[in-house]
Design a protein around this motif. Structure first.
Motif, PDB file in Angstrom:
ATOM      1  N   LEU A 124      32.850  49.844  45.891  1.00 61.18           N
ATOM      2  CA  LEU A 124      34.220  50.800  45.950  1.00 61.18           C
ATOM      3  C   LEU A 124      35.392  49.891  45.336  1.00 61.18           C
ATOM      4  CD1 LEU A 124      32.284  52.337  48.162  1.00 61.18           C
ATOM      5  CD2 LEU A 124      34.431  53.111  49.098  1.00 61.18           C
ATOM      6  N   HIS A 125      35.322  48.495  45.481  1.00 58.76           N
ATOM      7  CA  HIS A 125      36.052  47.731  44.977  1.00 58.76           C
ATOM      8  C   HIS A 125      37.695  48.326  45.331  1.00 58.76           C
ATOM      9  CE1 HIS A 125      33.578  45.226  42.545  1.00 58.76           C
ATOM     10  NE2 HIS A 125      32.618  46.411  42.318  1.00 58.76           N
ATOM     11  N   LEU A 126      37.759  48.531  46.680  1.00 52.45           N
ATOM     12  CA  LEU A 126      38.965  48.897  47.327  1.00 52.45           C
ATOM     13  C   LEU A 126      40.264  47.927  47.108  1.00 52.45           C
ATOM     14  CD1 LEU A 126      37.854  50.362  50.815  1.00 52.45           C
ATOM     15  CD2 LEU A 126      38.649  51.720  48.608  1.00 52.45           C
ATOM     16  N   ARG A 177      33.371  58.735  38.899  1.00 47.39           N
ATOM     17  CA  ARG A 177      32.233  58.182  39.481  1.00 47.39           C
ATOM     18  C   ARG A 177      32.632  57.903  40.803  1.00 47.39           C
ATOM     19  NH1 ARG A 177      33.026  54.754  35.314  1.00 47.39           N
ATOM     20  NH2 ARG A 177      33.319  52.897  36.573  1.00 47.39           N
ATOM     21  N   ALA A 178      31.838  58.543  41.561  1.00 49.89           N
ATOM     22  CA  ALA A 178      31.807  58.317  43.151  1.00 49.89           C
ATOM     23  C   ALA A 178      30.704  59.174  43.648  1.00 49.89           C
ATOM     24  CB  ALA A 178      33.278  58.591  43.705  1.00 49.89           C
ATOM     25  N   GLU A 179      29.837  58.788  44.402  1.00 51.45           N
ATOM     26  CA  GLU A 179      28.742  59.235  45.038  1.00 51.45           C
ATOM     27  C   GLU A 179      28.323  58.540  46.497  1.00 51.45           C
ATOM     28  OE1 GLU A 179      25.982  59.718  42.139  1.00 51.45           O
ATOM     29  OE2 GLU A 179      24.634  58.371  42.640  1.00 51.45           O
ATOM     30  N   VAL A 180      27.588  59.264  47.312  1.00 51.63           N
ATOM     31  CA  VAL A 180      26.751  58.629  48.406  1.00 51.63           C
ATOM     32  C   VAL A 180      25.293  58.749  48.288  1.00 51.63           C
ATOM     33  CG1 VAL A 180      26.597  58.864  50.894  1.00 51.63           C
ATOM     34  CG2 VAL A 180      28.896  59.038  49.900  1.00 51.63           C
ATOM     35  N   TRP A 228      32.416  53.546  42.557  1.00 50.83           N
ATOM     36  CA  TRP A 228      33.338  54.378  42.660  1.00 50.83           C
ATOM     37  C   TRP A 228      34.668  54.188  41.870  1.00 50.83           C
ATOM     38  CZ3 TRP A 228      34.371  56.640  48.328  1.00 50.83           C
ATOM     39  CH2 TRP A 228      33.187  56.949  48.906  1.00 50.83           C
ATOM     40  N   ASP A 229      34.963  55.242  41.015  1.00 47.64           N
ATOM     41  CA  ASP A 229      36.119  55.180  40.146  1.00 47.64           C
ATOM     42  C   ASP A 229      36.596  56.643  39.849  1.00 47.64           C
ATOM     43  OD1 ASP A 229      38.387  54.716  38.556  1.00 47.64           O
ATOM     44  OD2 ASP A 229      37.258  53.693  37.298  1.00 47.64           O
ATOM     45  N   PRO A 230      37.248  57.308  41.016  1.00 46.30           N
ATOM     46  CA  PRO A 230      37.574  58.568  40.608  1.00 46.30           C
ATOM     47  C   PRO A 230      38.601  59.190  39.569  1.00 46.30           C
ATOM     48  CG  PRO A 230      38.836  57.790  42.376  1.00 46.30           C
ATOM     49  CD  PRO A 230      38.057  56.722  42.245  1.00 46.30           C
ATOM     50  N   THR A 231      39.191  58.053  38.899  1.00 40.32           N
ATOM     51  CA  THR A 231      40.250  58.239  37.770  1.00 40.32           C
ATOM     52  C   THR A 231      39.398  57.948  36.485  1.00 40.32           C
ATOM     53  OG1 THR A 231      40.742  55.908  37.750  1.00 40.32           O
ATOM     54  CG2 THR A 231      41.984  57.319  39.128  1.00 40.32           C
ATOM     55  N   ALA A 232      37.974  57.587  36.437  1.00 38.35           N
ATOM     56  CA  ALA A 232      37.208  57.702  35.124  1.00 38.35           C
ATOM     57  C   ALA A 232      36.985  58.737  34.594  1.00 38.35           C
ATOM     58  CB  ALA A 232      36.133  56.952  35.386  1.00 38.35           C
ATOM     59  N   ALA A 236      43.717  56.258  44.413  1.00 34.77           N
ATOM     60  CA  ALA A 236      42.873  57.292  44.250  1.00 34.77           C
ATOM     61  C   ALA A 236      41.368  56.998  45.000  1.00 34.77           C
ATOM     62  CB  ALA A 236      42.619  57.763  42.867  1.00 34.77           C
ATOM     63  N   THR A 237      41.099  55.825  44.821  1.00 38.09           N
ATOM     64  CA  THR A 237      39.906  55.509  45.275  1.00 38.09           C
ATOM     65  C   THR A 237      39.909  55.480  46.891  1.00 38.09           C
ATOM     66  OG1 THR A 237      39.208  54.028  43.242  1.00 38.09           O
ATOM     67  CG2 THR A 237      37.741  53.829  45.369  1.00 38.09           C
ATOM     68  N   LEU A 238      40.814  54.757  47.400  1.00 37.08           N
ATOM     69  CA  LEU A 238      41.266  54.594  48.776  1.00 37.08           C
ATOM     70  C   LEU A 238      41.342  56.032  49.286  1.00 37.08           C
ATOM     71  CD1 LEU A 238      41.977  53.154  51.053  1.00 37.08           C
ATOM     72  CD2 LEU A 238      44.326  53.005  50.428  1.00 37.08           C
ATOM     73  N   ALA A 239      41.967  57.042  48.897  1.00 37.62           N
ATOM     74  CA  ALA A 239      42.205  58.400  49.340  1.00 37.62           C
ATOM     75  C   ALA A 239      40.627  59.064  49.244  1.00 37.62           C
ATOM     76  CB  ALA A 239      43.134  59.289  48.276  1.00 37.62           C
TER      77      ALA A 239
END
Length: 270
Positions: free
Chosen positions: A27-29, A252-255, A244-248, A35-38
Motif C-alpha cells: 500500500l505504501h501508505l 490499482r488496489a485489490e484484496v 495500491w494506487d487509486p490515482t493511477a 487517496a490511498t489512506l482513504a
C-alpha cells in the motif's frame, strides 16, 4: 502466534471457524498520498458482512518506517499520520486479527508499533495452515535473487548493528536518510521501466525450493507490483498481490481473499 517448525519456516494454524482470510501488500501508505489512506480506511471500516476472519499484510504497508518513536505521545490534539494509521489498525484488530510481515520499506517496524497497532508479527516466510491446505506467505523481496545489489543492501539493513546505529540517530536525520533511499529506489524503478534487464523478478527455482520445503503448492507474495499468477510446474504456483494506487490510470488496489468454497479471489476496491 506462529510456532517455529524449522529453522526457515514458521506455521500459523488458522482456527477452524475461519471461513475467509484477506491478503494485501504494498500500500505504501504515506501522508502525501491521501487517496490511498482513504481507500484503506474504507476497506478496514467496511460492513461486518463483507469482512474476512483475518487480515494478512505481507509487507510495505508503509512507504517508509523510520522507528517506532514516530508513535510517541503527541503534544497536538490533531492526530499525526502515524497515529491515525495506528488507530485504524487497532480498531480493526478489535474484531479481526491482523497479521503483519515486514517488507523492504517498513522492516524497522518493531514490537512497540505492533502492540500499538494491535498486530501480530509474522516471520518471512510463514506457512498458513488453512482448512487442511498449506499456503506459503512472503513479502517476496528475498526471492529476487538476480538483483544482487539489492540483496547486499537487504542483508546490511537487516543486521542488528545497522538497525541499532540507524535508530540511535535523531529523528530528523533518519527522515533525511529515508528520503535519500526512497529517491534511489524510485530512480531504479524508472530506469527498469525503460530497460527491463534492470528489473529482477522472483527467482522461479528459489520459489519452488521454498514451496517444496514448506509442503505447499502456492506461494502468495507482494513486492514486485505485478499482480499475476505464475505456473512453476510440478503443481506449484506463485500468486502476486497488487500494489495500491487509486490515482493511477487505471487505478490499482485489490484484496486477495482465500476461502475454502471459492479458493483465491481477487477483489478490486476501485
Amino acid at each position: 502466534m506462529p510456532d517455529t517448525t524449522s529453522d526457515r519456516f514458521a506455521t500459523l494454524r488458522a482456527p477452524a471457524h475461519w471461513q475467509a482470510v484477506d491478503f494485501i501488500s504494498d500500500l505504501h501508505l504515506q501522508a502525501s498520498e491521501p487517496a490511498t489512506l482513504a481507500l484503506w480506511q474504507h476497506y478496514l471500516q467496511q460492513a461486518p458482512a463483507l469482512r474476512a476472519d483475518a487480515l494478512f499484510i505481507l509487507g510495505d504497508l508503509f512507504e517508509v518506517w523510520i522507528g517506532d518513536d514516530v508513535l510517541a505521545p503527541q503534544t497536538s490534539d490533531t492526530p499525526s499520520f502515524w497515529h491515525t494509521c495506528a488507530q485504524l489498525l487497532r480498531e480493526h484488530s478489535r474484531h479481526t486479527p491482523v497479521y503483519f510481515m515486514h517488507g523492504n520499506r517498513d522492516f524497522l517496524l518493531g514490537a512497540q508499533a505492533l502492540a500499538a497497532c494491535g498486530m501480530v508479527g509474522l516471520n518471512d516466510p510463514t506457512v498458513l495452515e488453512f482448512h487442511g491446505q498449506h499456503w506459503l506467505l512472503s513479502h517476496g523481496d528475498a526471492l529476487c535473487l538476480a538483483d544482487t545489489d539489492y540483496q547486499r543492501f537487504r542483508a546490511a539493513v537487516r543486521s542488528a548493528d545497522w538497525q541499532r546505529d540507524f535508530l540511535a540517530r535523531p529523528l530528523s536525520e533518519r527522515e533525511a536518510i529515508a528520503r535519500g533511499l526512497r529517491e534511489q529506489s524510485e530512480a531504479r524503478k524508472r530506469d527498469s521501466a525503460h530497460d527491463h534487464t534492470l528489473w529482477a523478478d522472483v527467482d522461479a527455482d528459489a520459489a519452488r525450493q521454498w514451496l517444496q520445503a514448506a509442503g505447499s503448492q502456492t506461494l502468495i507474495h507482494g513486492h514486485t507490483h505485478r499482480p499475476d499468477q505464475h505456473d512453476l510446474g510440478q503443481g506449484l504456483r506463485r500468486v502476486v498481490l497488487s500494489d495500491w494506487d487509486p490515482t493511477a490510470r487505471p487505478p490499482r488496489a485489490e484484496v486477495l481473499r482465500l476461502s475454502p468454497q471459492d479458493g483465491l479471489q481477487r477483489l478490486p476496491l476501485c
